[in-house]
Design a protein around this motif. Structure first.
Motif, PDB file in Angstrom:
ATOM      1  N   SER A   7       0.825  -1.215   0.000  1.00 16.40           N
ATOM      2  CA  SER A   7       0.000   0.000   0.000  1.00 16.40           C
ATOM      3  C   SER A   7       0.852   1.255   0.000  1.00 16.40           C
ATOM      4  O   SER A   7       0.327   2.371  -0.069  1.00 16.40           O
ATOM      5  CB  SER A   7      -0.939   0.010   1.201  1.00 16.40           C
ATOM      6  N   SER A   8       2.161   1.092   0.131  1.00 21.97           N
ATOM      7  CA  SER A   8       3.109   2.198   0.119  1.00 21.97           C
ATOM      8  C   SER A   8       2.725   3.244   1.168  1.00 21.97           C
ATOM      9  O   SER A   8       2.278   2.881   2.258  1.00 21.97           O
ATOM     10  CB  SER A   8       3.207   2.798  -1.281  1.00 21.97           C
ATOM     11  N   HIS A   9       2.860   4.539   0.826  1.00 23.05           N
ATOM     12  CA  HIS A   9       2.623   5.582   1.821  1.00 23.05           C
ATOM     13  C   HIS A   9       1.276   6.280   1.603  1.00 23.05           C
ATOM     14  O   HIS A   9       1.122   7.476   1.879  1.00 23.05           O
ATOM     15  CB  HIS A   9       3.751   6.618   1.767  1.00 23.05           C
ATOM     16  N   SER A  10       0.301   5.536   1.106  1.00 25.91           N
ATOM     17  CA  SER A  10      -0.987   6.148   0.806  1.00 25.91           C
ATOM     18  C   SER A  10      -1.768   6.469   2.075  1.00 25.91           C
ATOM     19  O   SER A  10      -1.693   5.751   3.072  1.00 25.91           O
ATOM     20  CB  SER A  10      -1.822   5.224  -0.084  1.00 25.91           C
ATOM     21  N   LEU A  11      -2.516   7.573   2.019  1.00 30.79           N
ATOM     22  CA  LEU A  11      -3.425   7.973   3.088  1.00 30.79           C
ATOM     23  C   LEU A  11      -4.858   7.933   2.554  1.00 30.79           C
ATOM     24  O   LEU A  11      -5.102   8.225   1.384  1.00 30.79           O
ATOM     25  CB  LEU A  11      -3.105   9.393   3.575  1.00 30.79           C
TER      26      LEU A  11
ATOM     27  N   PRO B 268     -14.131   7.809   5.364  1.00 29.91           N
ATOM     28  CA  PRO B 268     -13.845   7.862   6.806  1.00 29.91           C
ATOM     29  C   PRO B 268     -13.129   6.611   7.264  1.00 29.91           C
ATOM     30  O   PRO B 268     -13.228   5.550   6.644  1.00 29.91           O
ATOM     31  CB  PRO B 268     -15.251   7.947   7.430  1.00 29.91           C
ATOM     32  N   LEU B 269     -12.397   6.743   8.350  1.00 30.20           N
ATOM     33  CA  LEU B 269     -11.704   5.608   8.963  1.00 30.20           C
ATOM     34  C   LEU B 269     -12.414   5.218  10.259  1.00 30.20           C
ATOM     35  O   LEU B 269     -12.953   6.073  10.961  1.00 30.20           O
ATOM     36  CB  LEU B 269     -10.248   5.972   9.273  1.00 30.20           C
ATOM     37  N   ARG B 270     -12.366   3.935  10.570  1.00 30.36           N
ATOM     38  CA  ARG B 270     -12.963   3.442  11.810  1.00 30.36           C
ATOM     39  C   ARG B 270     -11.897   2.721  12.630  1.00 30.36           C
ATOM     40  O   ARG B 270     -11.094   1.966  12.089  1.00 30.36           O
ATOM     41  CB  ARG B 270     -14.139   2.507  11.528  1.00 30.36           C
ATOM     42  N   ALA B 271     -11.906   2.977  13.923  1.00 32.70           N
ATOM     43  CA  ALA B 271     -10.951   2.356  14.840  1.00 32.70           C
ATOM     44  C   ALA B 271     -11.681   1.387  15.757  1.00 32.70           C
ATOM     45  O   ALA B 271     -12.845   1.610  16.121  1.00 32.70           O
ATOM     46  CB  ALA B 271     -10.232   3.417  15.659  1.00 32.70           C
ATOM     47  N   ARG B 272     -10.983   0.332  16.118  1.00 31.60           N
ATOM     48  CA  ARG B 272     -11.556  -0.672  17.013  1.00 31.60           C
ATOM     49  C   ARG B 272     -10.536  -1.014  18.090  1.00 31.60           C
ATOM     50  O   ARG B 272      -9.378  -1.312  17.786  1.00 31.60           O
ATOM     51  CB  ARG B 272     -11.922  -1.923  16.212  1.00 31.60           C
ATOM     52  N   LYS B 273     -10.946  -0.953  19.345  1.00 31.72           N
ATOM     53  CA  LYS B 273     -10.060  -1.294  20.450  1.00 31.72           C
ATOM     54  C   LYS B 273     -10.063  -2.804  20.641  1.00 31.72           C
ATOM     55  O   LYS B 273     -11.095  -3.404  20.939  1.00 31.72           O
ATOM     56  CB  LYS B 273     -10.504  -0.587  21.738  1.00 31.72           C
ATOM     57  N   ILE B 274      -8.884  -3.419  20.478  1.00 34.15           N
ATOM     58  CA  ILE B 274      -8.759  -4.865  20.615  1.00 34.15           C
ATOM     59  C   ILE B 274      -8.402  -5.238  22.046  1.00 34.15           C
ATOM     60  O   ILE B 274      -8.918  -6.201  22.615  1.00 34.15           O
ATOM     61  CB  ILE B 274      -7.678  -5.411  19.657  1.00 34.15           C
ATOM     62  N   ASP B 275      -7.505  -4.446  22.607  1.00 32.75           N
ATOM     63  CA  ASP B 275      -7.018  -4.665  23.967  1.00 32.75           C
ATOM     64  C   ASP B 275      -6.627  -3.301  24.521  1.00 32.75           C
ATOM     65  O   ASP B 275      -6.741  -2.281  23.834  1.00 32.75           O
ATOM     66  CB  ASP B 275      -5.821  -5.622  23.942  1.00 32.75           C
TER      67      ASP B 275
END
Length: 260
Positions: free
Chosen positions: A39-43, A48-55
């Motif tokens: 994916s190289s340095h792509s943003l 939108p981005l989604r975050a998930r707390k694993i621990d």
């Protein structure tokens, strides 16, 4: 310390390195939800981005490796308790030698940290390497990098960009001899293949890249080190300017005929 990768938060490589680094550092993992190889340095600027707390110290983001580091650094204390002293990426499942450095999401995650003035290390290993052994050496090198730079590192908190921060690319061969070399990037030549097919509805689709790869022999390179069973550390630059183009740029400017 901030830890990321491009294989995803659940990969064996990052989990093994997380445990090894945790022996001496406070580590927070912010890594992709799924594999993001090449994916190289792509943003991700158009969704939108989604975050998930694993621990407690592990977070997954449905974006690229560069997204993960960018978000971790600029989201206040949402992921990190403070600005990190070091960014590590890996251990990647597979090598990042030669021009892989331009395509690698693993290296991009480390580079995103280095651009903010944070010393960074990317680690990659052959898919059949002893991960526990590779993780211990990566951890040792990360600690050495921290100790070497803790008094001189100049992190740029915010939007500023640094060009002189250490960015190291580490690679391990399958049958590692125990030798570690300081190298430069070599030539890693892949089969340039496009496999064109049709789906059941007659629409064309393509798979990129072939499985074959070879190296051009060149002493002092990371590819030569790999072929000879040695691990390699390659310092990478953040300023891509070329100063020795033989006057090409000046000649092209002259051809434009624009008065100076």
């Amino acid at each position: 310390m901030l830890l990321s990768n491009d294989d995803g938060y659940a990969s064996r490589g990052i989990r093994t390195l997380f445990d090894a680094l945790g022996g001496w550092a406070d580590v927070v993992m912010v890594a992709p939800e799924s594999e993001q190889s090449a994916s190289s340095h792509s943003l991700s600027l158009h969704r939108p981005l989604r975050a998930r707390k694993i621990d407690e110290r592990i977070f997954a983001i449905d974006g690229t490796p560069a997204d993960c580091v960018y978000v971790a650094l600029h989201a206040g204390t949402r992921f990190l308790p403070r600005w990190p002293d070091l960014v590590c990426s890996g251990i990647n499942r597979g090598l990042n030698l030669g021009q892989d450095a331009f395509y690698s999401g693993t290296i991009a995650a480390a580079r995103e940290g280095a651009l903010r003035g944070i010393p960074a290390l990317a680690s990659s290993a052959h898919v059949k390497s002893d991960l526990a052994r590779m993780a211990e050496l990566t951890s040792t090198l990360a600690r050495g990098l921290f100790e070497e730079t803790q008094l001189t590192a100049t992190p740029r908190i915010g939007s500023s960009v640094s060009r002189r921060t250490p960015l190291l690319n580490l690679n391990f061969p399958q049958d590692w001899t125990g030798e570690v070399r300081r190298t430069r990037l070599g030539a890693r030549l892949y089969e340039e293949v496009i496999d064109i097919r049709q789906d059941p509805r007659g629409r064309e689709y393509m798979w990129l890249g072939g499985s074959g790869v070879r190296h051009e022999p060149e002493p002092g390179t990371d590819t030569d080190a790999y072929d000879e069973g040695a691990a390699s550390i390659t310092p990478l630059v953040l300023d891509l300017t070329r100063n020795d183009d033989g006057g090409l740029s000046e000649r092209l400017i002259e051809q434009l005929g624009i008065p100076v």
